[in-house]
Design a protein around this motif. Structure first.
Motif, PDB file in Angstrom:
ATOM      1  N   GLY A  62      44.493  30.814  23.943  1.00 12.87           N
ATOM      2  CA  GLY A  62      43.341  31.621  23.493  1.00 12.87           C
ATOM      3  C   GLY A  62      42.124  30.865  23.275  1.00 12.87           C
ATOM      4  O   GLY A  62      41.149  31.339  22.808  1.00 12.87           O
ATOM      5  N   ALA A  63      42.406  29.633  23.539  1.00 13.47           N
ATOM      6  CA  ALA A  63      41.274  28.844  23.242  1.00 13.47           C
ATOM      7  C   ALA A  63      40.126  28.818  24.361  1.00 13.47           C
ATOM      8  O   ALA A  63      40.754  28.748  25.382  1.00 13.47           O
ATOM      9  N   ALA A  64      38.887  28.807  24.194  1.00  9.29           N
ATOM     10  CA  ALA A  64      38.036  28.984  25.353  1.00  9.29           C
ATOM     11  C   ALA A  64      37.043  27.796  25.352  1.00  9.29           C
ATOM     12  O   ALA A  64      36.789  27.105  24.163  1.00  9.29           O
ATOM     13  N   TYR A  65      36.574  27.127  26.716  1.00 12.47           N
ATOM     14  CA  TYR A  65      35.778  26.081  26.535  1.00 12.47           C
ATOM     15  C   TYR A  65      34.728  26.293  27.426  1.00 12.47           C
ATOM     16  O   TYR A  65      34.925  26.765  28.395  1.00 12.47           O
ATOM     17  N   ALA A  66      33.533  25.935  26.937  1.00 14.58           N
ATOM     18  CA  ALA A  66      32.206  26.097  27.766  1.00 14.58           C
ATOM     19  C   ALA A  66      31.783  24.756  27.994  1.00 14.58           C
ATOM     20  O   ALA A  66      31.586  23.900  27.435  1.00 14.58           O
ATOM     21  N   TYR A  67      31.091  24.778  29.407  1.00 23.39           N
ATOM     22  CA  TYR A  67      30.693  23.528  30.068  1.00 23.39           C
ATOM     23  C   TYR A  67      29.308  23.703  30.106  1.00 23.39           C
ATOM     24  O   TYR A  67      28.864  24.959  30.872  1.00 23.39           O
ATOM     25  N   LEU A  68      28.137  22.824  29.641  1.00 19.71           N
ATOM     26  CA  LEU A  68      26.874  23.126  29.820  1.00 19.71           C
ATOM     27  C   LEU A  68      26.285  22.098  30.718  1.00 19.71           C
ATOM     28  O   LEU A  68      26.722  20.878  30.598  1.00 19.71           O
ATOM     29  N   ASP A  69      25.427  22.362  31.747  1.00 22.01           N
ATOM     30  CA  ASP A  69      24.726  21.558  32.506  1.00 22.01           C
ATOM     31  C   ASP A  69      23.657  20.514  31.772  1.00 22.01           C
ATOM     32  O   ASP A  69      23.012  21.252  31.038  1.00 22.01           O
ATOM     33  N   SER A  70      23.908  19.396  31.634  1.00 22.36           N
ATOM     34  CA  SER A  70      22.716  18.589  30.926  1.00 22.36           C
ATOM     35  C   SER A  70      21.362  18.946  31.389  1.00 22.36           C
ATOM     36  O   SER A  70      20.384  18.803  30.490  1.00 22.36           O
ATOM     37  N   ARG A  71      21.097  19.199  32.647  1.00 20.83           N
ATOM     38  CA  ARG A  71      19.662  19.399  33.009  1.00 20.83           C
ATOM     39  C   ARG A  71      19.495  20.854  32.310  1.00 20.83           C
ATOM     40  O   ARG A  71      18.293  20.855  31.879  1.00 20.83           O
ATOM     41  N   ASP A  72      20.210  21.854  32.432  1.00 21.06           N
ATOM     42  CA  ASP A  72      19.997  23.014  31.663  1.00 21.06           C
ATOM     43  C   ASP A  72      19.572  22.817  30.226  1.00 21.06           C
ATOM     44  O   ASP A  72      18.463  23.596  29.928  1.00 21.06           O
ATOM     45  N   VAL A  73      20.243  21.918  29.795  1.00 19.02           N
ATOM     46  CA  VAL A  73      20.109  22.017  28.230  1.00 19.02           C
ATOM     47  C   VAL A  73      18.571  21.409  27.981  1.00 19.02           C
ATOM     48  O   VAL A  73      17.592  21.560  27.021  1.00 19.02           O
ATOM     49  N   LEU A  74      18.237  20.164  28.791  1.00 18.93           N
ATOM     50  CA  LEU A  74      16.881  19.254  28.663  1.00 18.93           C
ATOM     51  C   LEU A  74      16.054  20.458  28.992  1.00 18.93           C
ATOM     52  O   LEU A  74      14.700  20.298  28.380  1.00 18.93           O
ATOM     53  N   GLU A  75      15.861  21.090  30.038  1.00 22.92           N
ATOM     54  CA  GLU A  75      14.806  22.134  30.295  1.00 22.92           C
ATOM     55  C   GLU A  75      14.556  23.163  29.207  1.00 22.92           C
ATOM     56  O   GLU A  75      13.626  23.416  28.996  1.00 22.92           O
ATOM     57  N   ALA A  76      15.920  23.437  28.562  1.00 18.88           N
ATOM     58  CA  ALA A  76      15.598  24.645  27.441  1.00 18.88           C
ATOM     59  C   ALA A  76      14.889  23.781  26.444  1.00 18.88           C
ATOM     60  O   ALA A  76      14.178  24.497  25.551  1.00 18.88           O
ATOM     61  N   MET A  77      15.358  22.585  25.970  1.00 22.45           N
ATOM     62  CA  MET A  77      14.570  21.899  24.955  1.00 22.45           C
ATOM     63  C   MET A  77      13.451  21.857  25.299  1.00 22.45           C
ATOM     64  O   MET A  77      12.288  21.632  24.328  1.00 22.45           O
ATOM     65  N   LEU A  78      12.755  21.366  26.413  1.00 19.58           N
ATOM     66  CA  LEU A  78      11.543  21.208  26.665  1.00 19.58           C
ATOM     67  C   LEU A  78      10.645  22.367  26.728  1.00 19.58           C
ATOM     68  O   LEU A  78       9.547  22.429  26.107  1.00 19.58           O
ATOM     69  N   ILE A  79      11.229  23.555  27.237  1.00 19.17           N
ATOM     70  CA  ILE A  79      10.379  24.879  27.037  1.00 19.17           C
ATOM     71  C   ILE A  79      10.246  24.912  25.577  1.00 19.17           C
ATOM     72  O   ILE A  79       9.306  25.418  25.019  1.00 19.17           O
ATOM     73  N   ALA A  80      11.168  24.957  24.563  1.00 22.71           N
ATOM     74  CA  ALA A  80      11.372  25.304  23.269  1.00 22.71           C
ATOM     75  C   ALA A  80      10.102  24.175  22.629  1.00 22.71           C
ATOM     76  O   ALA A  80       9.353  24.805  21.821  1.00 22.71           O
ATOM     77  N   GLY A  81      10.137  23.072  22.951  1.00 24.25           N
ATOM     78  CA  GLY A  81       9.155  22.090  22.464  1.00 24.25           C
ATOM     79  C   GLY A  81       7.818  22.331  22.741  1.00 24.25           C
ATOM     80  O   GLY A  81       6.703  22.258  21.916  1.00 24.25           O
ATOM     81  N   VAL A  82       7.600  22.876  24.119  1.00 19.88           N
ATOM     82  CA  VAL A  82       6.210  23.321  24.455  1.00 19.88           C
ATOM     83  C   VAL A  82       5.645  24.402  23.551  1.00 19.88           C
ATOM     84  O   VAL A  82       4.724  24.430  23.258  1.00 19.88           O
ATOM     85  N   ALA A  83       6.684  25.268  23.490  1.00 21.11           N
ATOM     86  CA  ALA A  83       6.315  26.582  22.579  1.00 21.11           C
ATOM     87  C   ALA A  83       5.971  26.302  21.261  1.00 21.11           C
ATOM     88  O   ALA A  83       5.222  26.696  20.648  1.00 21.11           O
TER      89      ALA A  83
END
Length: 335
Positions: A62-83
């Motif tokens: 029943g355990a679930a694992y999610a894998y995030l792409d590092s590029r997506d994480v950095l882009e999201a952080m960059l957008i949040a920072g600019v905002a």
């Protein structure tokens, strides 16, 4: 921001708007530095994690694992920072405008006071000039009384000019540059004549010499005020039996007025600072050990700089002090 009435943007509005924008930009810059620091720290952490990945050996039921792409994480952080930076700039702009609004109101009240006071003074000065003219008609031309009345009328005209300048400064953004060239020799000679009686009462000899008669592009009333302040300062610091000399000349294609005295010289303070308002020399003991320069010399510097010139202490010492004011020569004939 209130400007005390009237449509359109005033010089105060423009200045305060620029100040608000500067505050907002500084806040945004500070936020940008913090956001970039956080992004750099996060990027280093992600790079370190990617260099040492941890993959689960077995998955629990029943355990679930999610894998995030590092590029997506950095882009999201960059957008949040600019905002965040943009939002901080907007908040800073609104906060600065709110904080500076009382200053705008104070400046508007100050301008209204200067306008009202200057306008109210013009009427009694006009009446005074009229009464002087009536008194001149009842005196014999060329008599001492007629000469005294002529000097009084000249002083009243100078005061009227000062009031008009105050009114103009309170209602316009830039000074009028269309004034006719002023004759430095005529102005200096008039100042010397006006202060002659004051000098005699203080047992000080006051002389005027015209090595040349230069013309300078400066308002005649402003020039008279500057020369009067220099001469009055020299008289104030010259002991009885001394001498004050006003000279006009041309040096290195500049119009020059020098005011020399035979006082004790300037000590206990940086010479450049005597053109600051209300500067005092260091006390050297005794009631006469301290010299005060009030606001007269500060006004001289403001007048000279506004006309494209300068004022300085040419020399000072036990033999006295020499003040020199230089102004740009006006186009035309200069002797």
């Amino acid at each position: 921001m209130s400007n005390g009435g009237g449509a359109g943007e005033t010089p105060d509005h423009s200045t305060l708007r620029k100040a608000s924008l500067k505050v907002a930009l500084r806040i945004s810059a500070a936020c940008a530095v913090m956001v970039l620091g956080l992004l750099a720290a996060t990027a280093l952490y992600l790079v370190n994690q990617l260099a040492h990945p941890e993959v689960p050996r077995s998955a629990s039921a029943g355990a679930a694992y999610a894998y995030l792409d590092s590029r997506d994480v950095l882009e999201a952080m960059l957008i949040a920072g600019v905002a965040g930076i943009v939002l901080a700039g907007i908040v800073g702009w609104l906060s600065a405008r709110s904080a500076i609004r009382p200053l705008g109101d104070a400046l508007a009240r100050q301008r209204r006071f200067v306008q009202d006071a200057s306008h109210e003074l013009r009427t009694p000065l006009t009446i005074l000039d009229t009464r002087i003219q009536l008194a001149q008609r009842n005196t014999e031309p060329g008599s001492k009384q007629a000469q005294d009345l002529a000097r009084i009328r000249e002083d009243a005209a100078t005061l009227t000019g000062i009031v008009n300048e105050l009114l103009l400064a309170a209602t316009t953004d830039a000074p009028d540059r269309s004034a006719a060239p002023a004759d430095l020799a005529d102005t200096a000679s008039g100042v010397a004549e006006s202060l002659r009686l004051v000098a005699e009462q203080r047992d000080v000899r006051l002389d005027f010499f015209a090595v040349a008669r230069p013309l300078a592009r400066i308002d005649a009333n402003a020039l008279r005020r500057a020369v009067l302040a220099l001469a009055d300062n020299a008289l104030s610091h010259t002991p009885p039996g001394g001498r004050v000399t006003i000279t006009t000349a041309i040096e290195q294609n500049r119009a020059v007025i020098t005011v020399a005295d035979t006082g004790t010289g300037i000590t206990g303070v940086d010479q450049a600072r005597i053109f600051d308002r209300f500067v005092r020399t260091a006390s050297t003991g005794g009631t006469q050990g301290q010299r005060s320069f009030g606001i007269g010399l500060a006004l001289v510097r403001e007048i000279a700089v506004a006309a494209g010139g300068a004022v300085e202490v040419a020399s000072t010492g036990d033999a006295g002090t020499v003040m020199k004011m230089t102004l740009p020569l006006a186009a035309g004939k200069n002797d």
